[in-house]
Design a protein around this motif. Structure first.
Motif, PDB file in Angstrom:
ATOM      1  N   HIS A  68       0.831  -1.211   0.000  1.00 35.49           N
ATOM      2  CA  HIS A  68       0.000   0.000   0.000  1.00 35.49           C
ATOM      3  C   HIS A  68       0.861   1.254   0.000  1.00 35.49           C
ATOM      4  O   HIS A  68       0.492   2.270  -0.619  1.00 35.49           O
ATOM      5  CB  HIS A  68      -0.921  -0.018   1.220  1.00 35.49           C
ATOM      6  CG  HIS A  68      -1.585   1.299   1.496  1.00 35.49           C
ATOM      7  ND1 HIS A  68      -2.633   1.773   0.730  1.00 35.49           N
ATOM      8  CD2 HIS A  68      -1.340   2.253   2.444  1.00 35.49           C
ATOM      9  CE1 HIS A  68      -3.020   2.951   1.192  1.00 35.49           C
ATOM     10  NE2 HIS A  68      -2.251   3.266   2.233  1.00 35.49           N
ATOM     11  N   SER A  71       1.545   3.187  -3.142  1.00 39.57           N
ATOM     12  CA  SER A  71       0.549   4.092  -3.720  1.00 39.57           C
ATOM     13  C   SER A  71       0.785   5.530  -3.273  1.00 39.57           C
ATOM     14  O   SER A  71       0.377   6.476  -3.958  1.00 39.57           O
ATOM     15  CB  SER A  71      -0.868   3.645  -3.314  1.00 39.57           C
ATOM     16  OG  SER A  71      -1.052   3.762  -1.908  1.00 39.57           O
ATOM     17  N   SER A  94       0.443  -6.669 -11.118  1.00 40.92           N
ATOM     18  CA  SER A  94       0.060  -5.665 -12.115  1.00 40.92           C
ATOM     19  C   SER A  94       0.914  -5.797 -13.371  1.00 40.92           C
ATOM     20  O   SER A  94       0.418  -5.624 -14.489  1.00 40.92           O
ATOM     21  CB  SER A  94       0.213  -4.264 -11.527  1.00 40.92           C
ATOM     22  OG  SER A  94      -0.621  -4.097 -10.403  1.00 40.92           O
ATOM     23  N   PHE A 241      -4.577  11.074   0.272  1.00 43.76           N
ATOM     24  CA  PHE A 241      -4.938  10.918  -1.147  1.00 43.76           C
ATOM     25  C   PHE A 241      -5.456  12.233  -1.717  1.00 43.76           C
ATOM     26  O   PHE A 241      -5.051  12.663  -2.812  1.00 43.76           O
ATOM     27  CB  PHE A 241      -6.005   9.832  -1.288  1.00 43.76           C
ATOM     28  CG  PHE A 241      -6.525   9.665  -2.694  1.00 43.76           C
ATOM     29  CD1 PHE A 241      -5.863   8.848  -3.594  1.00 43.76           C
ATOM     30  CD2 PHE A 241      -7.665  10.339  -3.116  1.00 43.76           C
ATOM     31  CE1 PHE A 241      -6.329   8.695  -4.896  1.00 43.76           C
ATOM     32  CE2 PHE A 241      -8.138  10.193  -4.406  1.00 43.76           C
ATOM     33  CZ  PHE A 241      -7.469   9.368  -5.299  1.00 43.76           C
ATOM     34  N   ASN A 245      -3.753  14.618  -4.630  1.00 41.04           N
ATOM     35  CA  ASN A 245      -4.533  15.004  -5.805  1.00 41.04           C
ATOM     36  C   ASN A 245      -4.547  16.521  -5.964  1.00 41.04           C
ATOM     37  O   ASN A 245      -4.432  17.046  -7.085  1.00 41.04           O
ATOM     38  CB  ASN A 245      -5.963  14.479  -5.661  1.00 41.04           C
ATOM     39  CG  ASN A 245      -6.777  14.707  -6.912  1.00 41.04           C
ATOM     40  OD1 ASN A 245      -6.588  14.059  -7.926  1.00 41.04           O
ATOM     41  ND2 ASN A 245      -7.708  15.660  -6.847  1.00 41.04           N
ATOM     42  N   MET A 270      -4.912  11.330 -10.697  1.00 42.67           N
ATOM     43  CA  MET A 270      -4.628  10.072 -10.019  1.00 42.67           C
ATOM     44  C   MET A 270      -5.343   8.934 -10.731  1.00 42.67           C
ATOM     45  O   MET A 270      -6.491   9.071 -11.167  1.00 42.67           O
ATOM     46  CB  MET A 270      -5.099  10.136  -8.555  1.00 42.67           C
ATOM     47  CG  MET A 270      -4.581  11.350  -7.786  1.00 42.67           C
ATOM     48  SD  MET A 270      -2.877  11.181  -7.254  1.00 42.67           S
ATOM     49  CE  MET A 270      -3.103  10.254  -5.742  1.00 42.67           C
ATOM     50  N   GLU A 271      -4.665   7.790 -10.814  1.00 38.18           N
ATOM     51  CA  GLU A 271      -5.250   6.620 -11.473  1.00 38.18           C
ATOM     52  C   GLU A 271      -6.495   6.138 -10.729  1.00 38.18           C
ATOM     53  O   GLU A 271      -7.476   5.703 -11.346  1.00 38.18           O
ATOM     54  CB  GLU A 271      -4.216   5.492 -11.552  1.00 38.18           C
ATOM     55  CG  GLU A 271      -4.700   4.274 -12.319  1.00 38.18           C
ATOM     56  CD  GLU A 271      -3.647   3.196 -12.418  1.00 38.18           C
ATOM     57  OE1 GLU A 271      -3.844   2.254 -13.211  1.00 38.18           O
ATOM     58  OE2 GLU A 271      -2.616   3.286 -11.707  1.00 38.18           O
ATOM     59  N   GLU A 272      -6.482   6.225  -9.404  1.00 45.92           N
ATOM     60  CA  GLU A 272      -7.630   5.795  -8.615  1.00 45.92           C
ATOM     61  C   GLU A 272      -8.862   6.639  -8.924  1.00 45.92           C
ATOM     62  O   GLU A 272      -9.992   6.138  -8.946  1.00 45.92           O
ATOM     63  CB  GLU A 272      -7.293   5.877  -7.124  1.00 45.92           C
ATOM     64  CG  GLU A 272      -8.371   5.344  -6.198  1.00 45.92           C
ATOM     65  CD  GLU A 272      -8.645   3.867  -6.409  1.00 45.92           C
ATOM     66  OE1 GLU A 272      -9.788   3.450  -6.179  1.00 45.92           O
ATOM     67  OE2 GLU A 272      -7.711   3.138  -6.804  1.00 45.92           O
ATOM     68  N   SER A 273      -8.655   7.926  -9.188  1.00 43.11           N
ATOM     69  CA  SER A 273      -9.780   8.798  -9.547  1.00 43.11           C
ATOM     70  C   SER A 273     -10.392   8.371 -10.870  1.00 43.11           C
ATOM     71  O   SER A 273     -11.615   8.418 -11.048  1.00 43.11           O
ATOM     72  CB  SER A 273      -9.299  10.251  -9.630  1.00 43.11           C
ATOM     73  OG  SER A 273      -8.780  10.691  -8.402  1.00 43.11           O
ATOM     74  N   LYS A 275     -10.401   5.277 -12.061  1.00 46.85           N
ATOM     75  CA  LYS A 275     -11.124   4.033 -11.817  1.00 46.85           C
ATOM     76  C   LYS A 275     -12.499   4.311 -11.219  1.00 46.85           C
ATOM     77  O   LYS A 275     -13.485   3.678 -11.580  1.00 46.85           O
ATOM     78  CB  LYS A 275     -10.312   3.132 -10.885  1.00 46.85           C
ATOM     79  CG  LYS A 275      -9.046   2.568 -11.517  1.00 46.85           C
ATOM     80  CD  LYS A 275      -8.274   1.714 -10.530  1.00 46.85           C
ATOM     81  CE  LYS A 275      -7.006   1.147 -11.157  1.00 46.85           C
ATOM     82  NZ  LYS A 275      -6.224   0.339 -10.182  1.00 46.85           N
ATOM     83  N   ARG A 276     -12.569   5.269 -10.306  1.00 52.30           N
ATOM     84  CA  ARG A 276     -13.852   5.631  -9.710  1.00 52.30           C
ATOM     85  C   ARG A 276     -14.779   6.262 -10.754  1.00 52.30           C
ATOM     86  O   ARG A 276     -15.995   6.065 -10.709  1.00 52.30           O
ATOM     87  CB  ARG A 276     -13.633   6.595  -8.548  1.00 52.30           C
ATOM     88  CG  ARG A 276     -12.888   5.990  -7.368  1.00 52.30           C
ATOM     89  CD  ARG A 276     -12.556   7.047  -6.340  1.00 52.30           C
ATOM     90  NE  ARG A 276     -11.794   6.475  -5.224  1.00 52.30           N
ATOM     91  CZ  ARG A 276     -11.275   7.198  -4.227  1.00 52.30           C
ATOM     92  NH1 ARG A 276     -11.440   8.502  -4.215  1.00 52.30           N
ATOM     93  NH2 ARG A 276     -10.611   6.610  -3.258  1.00 52.30           N
TER      94      ARG A 276
END
Length: 310
Positions: A68, A71, A94, A241, A245, A270-273, A275-276
């Protein structure tokens, strides 16, 4: 010869490769690696003891916490070996997915050469067990009364034995016996569900971890803040996070992760954003939905977790 052995010594003798033993009463689980034992303890306690120092997330094992941390640091040590490809990834999993989907690479496999078969396996042992299906040579036979099932491996026989032995409930005056571990766990949650009250309000919880998080977020009176360190900026956020961002968008102007759906045109820092954001385009194919807390900027993938903490 072994009459003076303790139960731990007997377990080590019977399982020489499993040196990490669960210390909870009536639990005979043994593991070959420490991180597996740490993850197992979460089944007993419901807690996730390895907390991230940069955000509010917690994990069952040190390995999960270490992964983690990547990230936050942005470190991606696993480089793609394909010529001309400069992609890098934070985990080996990955990287394998990238090679399989982008470069259509397959891992080394073992192919069954039996006539008309051609099945592929990632491990030589898997191929060896599979060949037994063609030759009908299954060396491991169940000796339970009335059962003559045979298996290609001792591990498969051991799993089969649990069907006969079952998982009896350890609660007093309960005669339930589950055929599988999942069936036993389901019984425990429904018939003997533990209720944990919050000592500061009337909220009730069925999990110690949720109770702990509830107290931290509602009753502690303190909310950890992550302040922007850029000169002249007084912005602060409740999660690291959101801070990262903010820095990427407002101070560095980065929007590296563009939405691939035609006609959208949105891009994120951000990559997570990103994905959401996919939930907007394909909500019916998204198993997990992001839920935002009205009182802060924390996000929850499962709605009932958000409800329990408030």
């Amino acid at each position: 010869k072994f009459c003076n052995e303790t139960s731990d010594e007997v377990d080590r003798r019977e399982h020489p490769n499993k040196h990490f033993i669960c210390s909870f009463a009536d639990c005979k689980a043994t593991f070959s690696k420490l991180w597996k034992l740490e993850a197992h303890y979460s089944r007993h306690t419901g807690l996730k003891p390895f907390a991230c120092g940069d955000c509010e997330k917690s994990f069952c094992t040190r390995y999960q916490l270490t992964r983690h941390h990547l990230s936050h640091s942005g470190e991606k040590p696993y480089l793609c070996s394909v010529s001309g490809c400069s992609d890098a990834f934070s985990t080996p999993g990955s990287l394998r997915n990238h090679a399989a989907h982008v470069h259509h690479q397959k891992e080394n496999s073992y192919v069954c050469n039996h006539q008309g078969c051609g099945k592929e396996f990632r491990k030589k042992k898997q191929l060896k067990f599979h060949i037994c299906e063609h030759t009908n040579e299954l060396p491991f036979e169940c000796d339970f009364e009335g059962c003559n099932d045979k298996f290609a491996s001792s591990k498969a026989l051991k799993r089969h034995w649990k069907m006969h032995k079952g998982y009896p409930c350890d609660e007093e005056y309960c005669n339930f016996k589950g055929k599988t571990w999942s069936e036993y766990q389901k019984h425990k949650k429904t018939a003997h569900r533990v209720t944990l009250p919050c000592d500061q309000c009337k909220k009730m919880f069925h999990n110690a971890w949720f109770l702990q998080k509830h107290k931290q977020s509602v009753h502690s009176g303190e909310r950890r803040m992550f302040k922007c360190i850029r000169e002249g900026c007084e912005k602060s956020y409740t999660t690291n996070f959101n801070l990262q961002n903010h820095i990427l968008v407002f101070h560095e102007g980065k929007h590296d992760f563009a939405c691939p759906f035609a006609g959208c045109g949105k891009a994120f820092a951000m990559e997570e954003s990103l994905k959401r954001h996919f939930v907007v385009h394909k909500p019916q194919k998204t198993k997990l939905q992001v839920n935002l807390c009205d009182g802060c900027s924390m996000c929850f993938l499962i709605h009932y977790i958000l409800e329990m903490l408030l």
